[in-house]
Design an enzyme around this catalytic site. Structure first.
Site, PDB file in Angstrom:
ATOM      1  CG  ASP A 209      -1.902  -1.141   1.217  1.00 23.56           C
ATOM      2  OD1 ASP A 209      -2.194  -1.673   0.131  1.00 23.56           O
ATOM      3  OD2 ASP A 209      -2.387  -1.509   2.308  1.00 23.56           O
TER       4      ASP A 209
ATOM      5  NE  ARG B 275     -10.704 -11.748   3.205  1.00 23.53           N
ATOM      6  CZ  ARG B 275     -10.052 -10.586   3.189  1.00 23.53           C
ATOM      7  NH1 ARG B 275     -10.140  -9.810   2.119  1.00 23.53           N
ATOM      8  NH2 ARG B 275      -9.320 -10.214   4.215  1.00 23.53           N
TER       9      ARG B 275
END
Length: 317
Positions: A195, A260
């Protein structure tokens, strides 16, 4: 077509070994620093975010993702914000995922879909959650600063709390992938990446799929935990600590039978913020590993690369 890859997983017993840190403990700052140095990934308890709010936002998100494709596309095509399906970014990355990506600024959420009267409860849950999760991110960053022994304690958190902070919220939905029952392999839900921001705060439901990469490049699964939040060190925090903290590579694999849902807050600095190792953390004679750059420059680089590319390589001295 999403590429199928045979898994090569080592040290699977590690799945229970993610550091768990209670934010109410007196030495939590020291423990956070150790986790950032060792792994760059951990989970926190005693986070203070009401479970009722989390459940409400998850329910609203699932209702959105259950809509017909044409209705979801009314939210706008991700470029990069709004609704996306399978295509991740504009450089050819694909995954078994659909998502909503929202820009977080000092202004109200601007996605057209959320302005509709029918989306008022979704918008309300999002606004409440964003406020809570941003405060949690800043609380963790301040504890990190305390653990590092640097002053002021908001030296990191102020970058995220700034009125011009460039932050995002991402809701990822990974539908069941029935074809996996017929294949001896796995399907990529979201490809391997780090990230780019300072800190990522992740919440997911009780479906497995998240994996992180260790220093030996082996992939290990992370067991879901609905009571906790998982925290990623971002590339920017790795730079600010001159590599002392590690930005962890991670990915998500699709599940054959269960969906999910994950909600990730990415805390980023203002676009014009100049990023370089903090002098407060540099030992005498220590050399910077990175050249100075702005967040806007790094973000632009991230948008031009593939998920798996090591973007920080371009900024090493």
């Amino acid at each position: 077509m999403v590429m199928l890859t045979m898994p090569v997983l080592k040290q699977s017993s590690f799945c229970c070994g993610v550091p768990m840190i209670s934010l109410s403990e007196p030495d939590s700052g020291t423990l956070l620093v150790r986790a950032c140095e060792d792994l760059g990934f951990f989970k926190v308890t005693d986070h203070g975010i009401p479970m009722e709010l989390i459940a409400r936002l998850e329910e609203e998100a699932l209702q959105f993702f259950a809509l017909p494709a044409a209705d979801k596309e009314l939210a706008g095509k991700a470029n990069p914000f709004s609704y996306g399906s399978k295509s991740i970014g504009s450089n050819g990355d694909l995954g078994w995922v659909e998502y909503l990506l929202m820009e977080i600024t000092s202004k109200p959420l601007s996605m057209d879909y959320l302005q509709k009267p029918s989306a008022s409860s979704f918008r309300s849950a999002l606004n409440e959650y964003i406020l809570e999760v941003r405060n949690l991110a800043c609380r963790i960053l301040e504890l990190m600063a305390q653990g590092l022994g640097i002053e002021p304690s908001d030296v990191l958190s102020k970058l995220v709390m700034d009125g011009e902070s460039d932050s995002m919220l991402r809701l990822n939905h990974y539908p069941p992938c029935p074809i996996l029952q017929e294949l001896n392999g796995f399907m990529t839900g979201f490809g391997e990446h780090t990230d780019p921001q300072i800190i990522s705060v992740l919440r997911s439901n009780n479906t497995a799929g998240l994996e992180i990469s260790l220093r030996d490049d082996s992939w290990v699964p992370v067991l879901p935990d609905q009571e906790s939040f998982f925290i990623n060190v971002g590339d920017s925090l790795q730079v600010l600590t001159n590599g002392r903290f590690r930005s962890v590579k991670h990915r998500v694999l699709a599940n054959a039978l269960k969906s999910r849902l994950s909600m990730i807050y990415f805390g980023g600095p203002p676009p014009g913020e100049r990023l370089a190792p903090l002098p407060l953390l540099m030992a005498e004679g220590e050399q910077s590993q990175y050249r100075e750059f702005t967040w806007c420059e790094y973000k632009s680089c991230a948008y031009k690369t593939l998920l798996a590319d090591n973007r920080l390589d371009r900024f090493h001295k």
